[in-house]
Design an enzyme around this catalytic site. Structure first.
Site, mmCIF file in Angstrom:
data_model
loop_
_atom_site.group_PDB
_atom_site.id
_atom_site.type_symbol
_atom_site.label_atom_id
_atom_site.label_comp_id
_atom_site.label_asym_id
_atom_site.label_seq_id
_atom_site.Cartn_x
_atom_site.Cartn_y
_atom_site.Cartn_z
ATOM 1 N N LYS A 280 0.809 -1.226 0.000
ATOM 2 C CA LYS A 280 0.000 0.000 0.000
ATOM 3 C C LYS A 280 0.841 1.274 0.000
ATOM 4 C CE LYS A 280 -4.421 -1.544 1.780
ATOM 5 N NZ LYS A 280 -4.220 -2.975 2.068
ATOM 6 N N GLU A 302 -9.879 7.140 4.079
ATOM 7 C CA GLU A 302 -10.758 6.287 4.863
ATOM 8 C C GLU A 302 -10.082 4.933 4.987
ATOM 9 O OE1 GLU A 302 -11.537 6.331 1.497
ATOM 10 O OE2 GLU A 302 -11.235 4.172 1.320
ATOM 11 N N SER A 568 1.584 -9.813 -1.100
ATOM 12 C CA SER A 568 1.229 -8.397 -0.930
ATOM 13 C C SER A 568 1.598 -7.844 0.443
ATOM 14 C CB SER A 568 -0.262 -8.201 -1.186
ATOM 15 O OG SER A 568 -1.036 -9.058 -0.365
HETATM 16 C C1 LIG Z 1 -5.073 -3.971 1.634
HETATM 17 C C2 LIG Z 1 -4.402 -5.229 1.334
HETATM 18 C C3 LIG Z 1 -4.810 -6.060 0.264
HETATM 19 C C4 LIG Z 1 -6.018 -5.790 -0.580
HETATM 20 O O1 LIG Z 1 -6.008 -4.576 -1.259
HETATM 21 P P1 LIG Z 1 -5.783 -4.499 -2.828
HETATM 22 O O2 LIG Z 1 -6.062 -3.083 -3.145
HETATM 23 O O3 LIG Z 1 -6.742 -5.435 -3.475
HETATM 24 O O4 LIG Z 1 -4.387 -4.873 -3.115
HETATM 25 C C5 LIG Z 1 -4.079 -7.190 -0.020
HETATM 26 N N1 LIG Z 1 -3.014 -7.536 0.725
HETATM 27 C C6 LIG Z 1 -2.596 -6.784 1.771
HETATM 28 C C7 LIG Z 1 -1.423 -7.233 2.543
HETATM 29 C C8 LIG Z 1 -3.271 -5.613 2.110
HETATM 30 O O5 LIG Z 1 -2.857 -4.875 3.137
#
Ligand SMILES: *Cc1c(COP(=O)(O)O)cnc(C)c1O
Length: 584
Positions: A280, A302, A568
């Site tokens: 993010k 938000e 992610s």
């Molecule tokens: C917020 C988050 C997501 C989901 O958000 P996307 O916008 O779909 O990427 C996925 N993995 C992690 C670790 C997150 O913090």
């Protein structure tokens, strides 16, 4: 097909145009001609487009356009710009509204037909989505280079050829044209169709469905974002922060034991190693730099689970900007550690007290705030969602993920393209970034993984691609889970980041066109995949990322396949969930 109505040209046309196939657009080419004479030729020859090759001004184009409208002539206007080896793209902005296409030609002694090319690399700076014609000395030997440009995400609309396909001025070599056309055509995949178009749509999805009060804010952003992102000092600062502050490039790690277990070649893109523990931050860094360029002093956001709130509070501390994060009252209670983080970083966390007191109510509060503070405030949206240009802007900031995968894979495997890229989808930002540079590479399979919660049809899921219908959420048209009368259904997933009732418009389009394969993974299967990675590789993944990993059990990959999975985020924030689930 162009007809040149400029007397000094060796290809000056002064005849009668014969009957042509309907698919051929008759285009008049003019150089510093009067409006009166242009209209005269348009009517006399029944033209469908005009190409302006001289020093026609913005006002001139506007007057011509107005004249066409008054006469009810649906004529397209193509404005030509001569490009040397560098070009000041800012001159294009005022022309955006008064012409339909740009055409980039080589700066030469005469307008057009010089047979020399310019360095097409300068087009990498193109700050617009206005479709353009590529021109300037294109011959059969340039077709490979042309195809390279077609394969990029630049909005190349057409190729304009002239002198290099001639036997003599005005007489074309038909066979040569056919050969070139065939080589261009065979090389052309469905390009463009997976990127946002000029109006902010991905196929039928996207757009900006916003209250009128919000229009000035969103419009300012729409007009500025590409221009800002193309500025060299913006790029330099963004790249520097990604390197020194976020810790990029994130490694592309060959997961040997996991690969052996699943009998295929698995690479993990380690976004979990970024500062703050997930992807993010790539987006919040980008957006806060845009906000600064726009002269904003105050940031709002938000957040549901608090991850985006923390990433926003982090960059606000970094830049010394005021930060207000809206969060549902229920979520504040559920996500105490992230609330504490935001506060420690200096942000104000404002509870949303209305409705179900969760994410959508926090979104409403943030939008209300933005309407009331249009001048000094930027709203940082945390995923590839929201009104245009947000999905595209967020996607571009996250596209660093696939940009790095390309060169990292080239180093490790000798090729840039894997056989598959896999990512989980909440709103779709890590997935958009992971897919971006592979969207138009047909040999790369794209796999998106959403949360099936307790089962797709259990009434407790977030499997939008399976259950979603077309609707409007968060300012854009996309697939979302809703009741028959259009009320948004409360989503559910064990992972807070995937607990969203829609998907970004790009992904809705990827689902509809079949470009991406969608899987829905249950809580239990995701948790098992998370535990497996921990035991096999010593990496505890975020539960969101565990969903992506679970695909290894749902799809059979070949032993020689190269599968890149976006990790992610890291699992620290999810430890209590894992512990409770496995009774560790
Ligand atoms: C917020 C988050 C997501 C989901 O958000 P996307 O916008 O779909 O990427 C996925 N993995 C992690 C670790 C997150 O913090």
């Amino acid at each position: 097909m162009g007809f040149i109505f400029w007397e000094k040209s060796a290809r000056y046309f002064d005849g009668v145009i014969p009957e042509l196939a309907k698919s051929i657009k008759k285009t008049g080419v003019f150089v510093n001609e009067t409006i009166e004479n242009i209209i005269d030729k348009v009517q006399k020859h029944n033209l469908q487009a005009v190409q302006l090759h001289g020093k026609e001004s913005v006002d001139f184009c506007l007057n011509l356009k107005t004249e066409f409208q008054n006469l009810k002539l649906p004529i397209e206007i193509i404005k030509v710009f001569s490009v040397a080896d560098d070009f000041d793209f800012s001159v294009l902005a005022p022309f955006e509204a008064v012409c339909d296409y740009f055409l980039f030609d080589t700066k030469g002694k005469l307008p057009g037909g010089n047979g020399t090319t310019f360095d097409w690399k300068v087009l990498e700076q193109y700050p617009s989505q206005k479709p353009f014609f590529l021109s300037g000395g294109i011959g059969i030997d340039e077709i490979d280079a042309v195809n390279e440009i077609i394969k990029t995400n630049l909005p190349v609309y057409a190729i304009d050829v002239n002198s290099k396909f001639e036997i003599e001025p005005g007489l074309k070599n038909v066979q040569l044209c056919k050969d070139a056309l065939q080589r261009i055509a065979t090389n052309k995949t469905n390009k463009m169709s997976y990127n946002v178009d000029e109006k902010g749509y991905y196929g039928q999805f996207g757009g900006a469905y916003i209250p009128e009060m919000l229009y000035p804010n969103v419009e300012e952003l729409r007009q500025q974002y590409l221009k800002i992102m193309a500025e060299p000092d913006f790029k330099a600062e963004f790249d520097q922060l990604l390197k020194d502050y976020v810790g990029r490039p994130s490694p592309l790690y060959f997961a040997k034991r996991l690969s052996e277990k699943h009998n295929t070649k698995i690479y993990l893109k380690r976004e979990d190693l970024n500062h703050t523990g997930a992807h993010k931050i790539n987006n919040t860094i980008g957006q806060i730099l845009v906000a600064k360029k726009l002269g904003k002093k105050r940031i709002i956001a938000e957040t549901g689970a608090g991850q985006h709130g923390v990433a926003t509070a982090t960059v606000c501390a970094l830049m010394g900007l005021e930060c207000i994060v809206y969060m549902g009252e229920i979520d504040i209670a559920r996500q105490a550690p992230n609330v504490a983080r935001m506060k420690m970083l200096g942000a104000t966390v404002r509870p949303a007290l209305s409705g179900s007191r969760t994410l959508k109510d926090a979104t409403n509060e943030a939008i209300r705030d933005w309407i009331n503070n249009p001048v000094d405030t930027h709203y940082i949206i945390g995923s590839a969602i929201g009104p245009h240009p947000y999905p595209d802007m967020v996607t571009r900031f996250q596209s660093i993920i696939s940009e790095e995968i390309k060169w990292q894979l080239k180093e490790k495997e000798g090729r840039e393209n894997p056989d598959y890229v896999v990512a989980c989808i909440g709103g779709g930002s890590n997935a958009a970034g992971t897919f971006y540079h592979f969207l138009h590479e047909p040999e790369v399979g794209i796999i998106a993984v959403e949360a099936a919660g307790k089962g797709i049809h259990s009434g407790h899921s977030a499997a939008t691609s399976k259950l979603g219908k077309v609707g409007i959420i968060h300012g854009c048209k996309t697939l979302l889970m809703q009741t028959p009368d259009g009320q948004i259904t409360e989503p559910y997933s064990i992972s807070a980041g995937l607990d969203y009732p829609g998907v970004g418009p790009m992904h809705a389009h990827l689902a509809e066109t079949g470009r991406a394969e969608f899987f829905s993974v249950t809580d239990d299967d995701a948790m098992d995949a998370g535990l497996e990675l921990s035991k096999l590789e010593g990496i505890i993944p975020a539960i969101e990322s565990s969903h992506a990993l679970a695909v290894l059990n749902d799809k059979k990959f070949k032993p020689e396949d190269v599968v890149v999975i976006c990790l992610s985020g890291r699992g620290d924030k999810d430890l209590s969930n894992y512990i409770e689930h496995f009774k560790i």
